[in-house]
Design a protein around this motif. Structure first.
Motif, PDB file in Angstrom:
ATOM      1  N   THR A 281       0.826  -1.467  -0.390  1.00 49.15           N
ATOM      2  CA  THR A 281       0.257   0.112  -0.108  1.00 49.15           C
ATOM      3  C   THR A 281       0.985   0.802  -0.281  1.00 49.15           C
ATOM      4  O   THR A 281       0.448   2.581  -0.705  1.00 49.15           O
ATOM      5  N   ARG A 282       1.719   0.760   0.847  1.00 48.42           N
ATOM      6  CA  ARG A 282       2.821   2.786   0.640  1.00 48.42           C
ATOM      7  C   ARG A 282       3.586   2.534  -0.229  1.00 48.42           C
ATOM      8  O   ARG A 282       3.653   3.638  -0.995  1.00 48.42           O
ATOM      9  N   GLN A 283       3.624   1.050  -1.357  1.00 48.82           N
ATOM     10  CA  GLN A 283       4.549   1.505  -3.013  1.00 48.82           C
ATOM     11  C   GLN A 283       3.160   2.105  -3.519  1.00 48.82           C
ATOM     12  O   GLN A 283       3.477   3.190  -4.722  1.00 48.82           O
ATOM     13  N   LEU A 284       2.108   1.687  -3.495  1.00 46.69           N
ATOM     14  CA  LEU A 284       0.805   2.160  -4.687  1.00 46.69           C
ATOM     15  C   LEU A 284       0.940   3.497  -4.059  1.00 46.69           C
ATOM     16  O   LEU A 284       1.032   4.741  -5.400  1.00 46.69           O
ATOM     17  N   ALA A 285       1.032   4.118  -3.274  1.00 48.55           N
ATOM     18  CA  ALA A 285       0.971   5.733  -2.785  1.00 48.55           C
ATOM     19  C   ALA A 285       2.081   6.627  -2.944  1.00 48.55           C
ATOM     20  O   ALA A 285       1.737   7.257  -3.644  1.00 48.55           O
ATOM     21  N   LYS A 286       3.449   6.183  -3.011  1.00 54.12           N
ATOM     22  CA  LYS A 286       4.362   6.492  -3.594  1.00 54.12           C
ATOM     23  C   LYS A 286       4.157   7.225  -5.764  1.00 54.12           C
ATOM     24  O   LYS A 286       3.925   7.905  -5.748  1.00 54.12           O
ATOM     25  N   SER A 287       3.347   5.276  -5.561  1.00 49.19           N
ATOM     26  CA  SER A 287       3.267   5.777  -7.252  1.00 49.19           C
ATOM     27  C   SER A 287       1.647   7.244  -7.560  1.00 49.19           C
ATOM     28  O   SER A 287       2.518   7.637  -8.754  1.00 49.19           O
ATOM     29  N   GLN A 288       1.379   6.539  -7.113  1.00 52.45           N
ATOM     30  CA  GLN A 288       0.015   7.752  -6.768  1.00 52.45           C
ATOM     31  C   GLN A 288       0.836   9.160  -7.177  1.00 52.45           C
ATOM     32  O   GLN A 288       0.258  10.263  -7.628  1.00 52.45           O
ATOM     33  N   ARG A 289       2.016   9.148  -5.353  1.00 53.24           N
ATOM     34  CA  ARG A 289       2.100  10.365  -5.620  1.00 53.24           C
ATOM     35  C   ARG A 289       2.842  10.950  -7.092  1.00 53.24           C
ATOM     36  O   ARG A 289       2.930  12.244  -6.977  1.00 53.24           O
ATOM     37  N   THR A 290       3.532  10.655  -7.387  1.00 50.51           N
ATOM     38  CA  THR A 290       3.835  10.854  -8.551  1.00 50.51           C
ATOM     39  C   THR A 290       3.367  10.701  -9.475  1.00 50.51           C
ATOM     40  O   THR A 290       4.010  11.767 -10.463  1.00 50.51           O
ATOM     41  N   PHE A 291       2.396  10.520  -9.521  1.00 52.81           N
ATOM     42  CA  PHE A 291       1.163  10.506 -10.911  1.00 52.81           C
ATOM     43  C   PHE A 291       0.862  12.322 -10.762  1.00 52.81           C
ATOM     44  O   PHE A 291       0.727  13.012 -11.695  1.00 52.81           O
ATOM     45  N   PHE A 292       0.488  12.204  -9.335  1.00 54.69           N
ATOM     46  CA  PHE A 292      -0.070  13.115  -9.276  1.00 54.69           C
ATOM     47  C   PHE A 292       0.599  14.463  -9.026  1.00 54.69           C
ATOM     48  O   PHE A 292       0.287  15.852  -8.977  1.00 54.69           O
ATOM     49  N   LYS A 293       2.020  14.225  -8.913  1.00 53.85           N
ATOM     50  CA  LYS A 293       2.748  15.464  -8.815  1.00 53.85           C
ATOM     51  C   LYS A 293       2.891  16.612  -9.744  1.00 53.85           C
ATOM     52  O   LYS A 293       3.114  17.757 -10.148  1.00 53.85           O
ATOM     53  N   LYS A 294       2.393  15.308 -11.477  1.00 53.98           N
ATOM     54  CA  LYS A 294       3.402  16.021 -12.486  1.00 53.98           C
ATOM     55  C   LYS A 294       1.318  16.560 -12.960  1.00 53.98           C
ATOM     56  O   LYS A 294       1.752  17.738 -13.919  1.00 53.98           O
ATOM     57  N   VAL A 295       0.715  16.372 -12.244  1.00 52.19           N
ATOM     58  CA  VAL A 295      -0.878  17.301 -13.016  1.00 52.19           C
ATOM     59  C   VAL A 295      -0.985  18.263 -12.311  1.00 52.19           C
ATOM     60  O   VAL A 295      -1.082  18.619 -11.551  1.00 52.19           O
ATOM     61  N   SER A 296      -1.954  19.215 -13.528  1.00 58.50           N
ATOM     62  CA  SER A 296      -1.844  20.921 -12.815  1.00 58.50           C
ATOM     63  C   SER A 296      -2.460  20.676 -13.715  1.00 58.50           C
ATOM     64  O   SER A 296      -3.387  20.355 -14.596  1.00 58.50           O
ATOM     65  N   PRO A 297      -3.914  21.916 -13.196  1.00 61.63           N
ATOM     66  CA  PRO A 297      -3.345  22.555 -11.926  1.00 61.63           C
ATOM     67  C   PRO A 297      -4.289  21.954 -11.161  1.00 61.63           C
ATOM     68  O   PRO A 297      -5.407  21.234 -11.183  1.00 61.63           O
ATOM     69  N   LYS A 298      -3.963  21.952  -9.771  1.00 60.05           N
ATOM     70  CA  LYS A 298      -4.476  21.200  -8.528  1.00 60.05           C
ATOM     71  C   LYS A 298      -4.472  21.992  -7.433  1.00 60.05           C
ATOM     72  O   LYS A 298      -2.528  23.385  -7.464  1.00 60.05           O
ATOM     73  N   VAL A 299      -5.251  21.903  -6.503  1.00 61.66           N
ATOM     74  CA  VAL A 299      -4.725  22.606  -5.089  1.00 61.66           C
ATOM     75  C   VAL A 299      -4.042  21.604  -3.663  1.00 61.66           C
ATOM     76  O   VAL A 299      -5.273  20.666  -4.287  1.00 61.66           O
ATOM     77  N   GLN A 300      -3.671  21.888  -3.310  1.00 57.40           N
ATOM     78  CA  GLN A 300      -2.896  21.053  -2.420  1.00 57.40           C
ATOM     79  C   GLN A 300      -3.438  20.822  -1.242  1.00 57.40           C
ATOM     80  O   GLN A 300      -3.700  22.339  -0.315  1.00 57.40           O
ATOM     81  N   TYR A 301      -4.494  20.221   0.093  1.00 60.72           N
ATOM     82  CA  TYR A 301      -5.171  20.315   0.860  1.00 60.72           C
ATOM     83  C   TYR A 301      -4.329  19.080   2.014  1.00 60.72           C
ATOM     84  O   TYR A 301      -4.332  17.849   1.467  1.00 60.72           O
ATOM     85  N   HIS A 302      -4.405  19.686   3.443  1.00 59.10           N
ATOM     86  CA  HIS A 302      -4.395  18.499   4.281  1.00 59.10           C
ATOM     87  C   HIS A 302      -5.473  17.778   4.733  1.00 59.10           C
ATOM     88  O   HIS A 302      -5.770  18.305   4.864  1.00 59.10           O
ATOM     89  N   PRO A 303      -5.687  17.170   4.480  1.00 59.52           N
ATOM     90  CA  PRO A 303      -7.685  16.101   4.195  1.00 59.52           C
ATOM     91  C   PRO A 303      -7.494  16.253   5.850  1.00 59.52           C
ATOM     92  O   PRO A 303      -9.313  16.266   6.057  1.00 59.52           O
ATOM     93  N   LEU A 304      -7.400  16.297   7.168  1.00 57.44           N
ATOM     94  CA  LEU A 304      -7.109  16.629   8.616  1.00 57.44           C
ATOM     95  C   LEU A 304      -7.559  18.209   8.300  1.00 57.44           C
ATOM     96  O   LEU A 304      -8.361  18.919   9.504  1.00 57.44           O
ATOM     97  N   GLN A 305      -6.520  19.341   8.611  1.00 53.87           N
ATOM     98  CA  GLN A 305      -6.352  19.974   8.615  1.00 53.87           C
ATOM     99  C   GLN A 305      -6.551  20.749   8.163  1.00 53.87           C
ATOM    100  O   GLN A 305      -6.288  21.971   8.340  1.00 53.87           O
ATOM    101  N   ASP A 306      -7.176  21.028   7.352  1.00 54.25           N
ATOM    102  CA  ASP A 306      -7.321  21.781   6.101  1.00 54.25           C
ATOM    103  C   ASP A 306      -9.372  21.920   5.774  1.00 54.25           C
ATOM    104  O   ASP A 306      -9.282  22.617   4.430  1.00 54.25           O
TER     105      ASP A 306
END
Length: 322
Positions: A281-306
């Motif tokens: 699951t951690r490896q999947l999360a890493k690959s998803q981050r890699t993918f979404f990091k390239k995507v624009s435009p987007k606004v990033q939020y912390h799901p709990l704090q924001d």
């Protein structure tokens, strides 16, 4: 109007709870909305615990679409998804509803927003032959074939992504051309720039959820434990008892693959299976981050704090004129 809110992020980042919270908030304000899923595993009726599928209560609380629409014996591909999702989104816009597009399957999201590179559907005979080969010999002969005919696809694709590796072989056998050439042509069209897309009448706000890796790791471990507490092993055993082989594409996904392995003696203890699942699951999360990091435009939020800022920004987006 045609307001589309993408809620994306790595696995276990709070997408489901965020989308339901936002849709419920809009309902209180008299604004109609609906959730359209783009998590590929939520399509399948038989898979529940290992997909962290929304509960029946959550599915009833907010209008959901493209959840529980197929059997895991008949996997949907990205082109199937595009057709279903576009039809549903257009229908919802006609009803003057805000659409929340929610999930973590970046490939399906990009296919919907940007389109796909061409990949010919194999004829039935070829598909049967390759299915049989995979059942008998696994992925090894496909890797050998690509090494000779399309080595770039071995660079592009993860060695565990058996589905796309097999599709690459199918494509070459059908067309005589490497699928990596199609990908190259597609990549020249800015595939991660969602501001340029095939839907000029959709007003898109991309809300991306993520959190620090150490905090996320704790959530991943808790979610894995909850899956096992909720009966993941029994769910998978039931699927095998119903005649599933475990080789179906949805059952090769994280959570199901490890549990099938446990039931077949690949892990000596349930704890070993859980540890493997956490790491996968951690490896999947890493690959998803890699993918979404390239995507624009987007606004990033912390799901709990924001949470408050997410609600404020959503209302601002909905009320602004196109």
């Amino acid at each position: 109007m045609n307001k589309l809110v993408i809620i994306s992020g790595p696995t276990s980042s709070g997408k489901t709870s965020t989308s339901i919270s936002l849709a419920t908030e809009l309902k209180k304000l008299g604004i109609s909305s609906a959730i359209v899923n783009f998590d590929s595993l939520l399509f399948y009726k038989e898979l529940t615990i290992g997909t962290a599928k929304p509960t029946n209560e959550e599915l009833e609380q907010v209008e959901h679409h493209l959840v529980n629409i197929s059997s895991a014996k008949e996997p949907l591909n990205a082109s199937d998804y595009i057709k279903l999702a576009e039809e549903k989104i257009i229908e919802l816009f006609k009803q003057n509803k805000i659409v929340f597009l929610v999930g973590g399957s970046g490939f399906y999201l990009r296919a919907l927003i940007k389109g796909m590179y061409e990949s010919r559907t194999p004829n039935e005979q070829l598909q049967k032959e390759l299915d049989q080969l995979y059942k008998e010999q696994g992925i090894a002969p496909f890797l050998s074939y690509l090494e000779e005919h399309d080595p770039q696809s071995l660079v592009n694709l993860h060695e565990n992504d058996h589905y796309r590796l097999i599709r690459a072989v199918e494509h070459h056998k059908m067309t005589g051309e490497p699928i990596s050439k199609e990908k190259e042509r597609f990549d020249q069209k800015n595939p991660y720039d969602f501001s340029e897309n095939g839907h000029p009448d959709w007003d898109i706000f991309h809300l991306y959820l993520d959190l620090p890796k150490d905090e996320h790791w704790e959530i991943i471990q808790k979610r894995t434990q909850k899956m096992f507490d909720d009966g993941l092993v029994d769910e998978v055993q039931s699927l095998l008892d119903q005649g599933f082989s475990g080789l179906e594409k949805p059952l090769q996904s994280i959570g199901y693959k490890e549990t099938v392995g446990y039931l077949r003696g690949e892990y000596s203890t349930i704890n070993n299976c859980q540890e493997r699942l956490n790491i996968s699951t951690r490896q999947l999360a890493k690959s998803q981050r890699t993918f979404f990091k390239k995507v624009s435009p987007k606004v990033q939020y912390h799901p709990l704090q924001d949470k408050q800022k997410i609600h404020q920004d959503l209302l601002k987006f909905i009320t602004q004129k196109n």
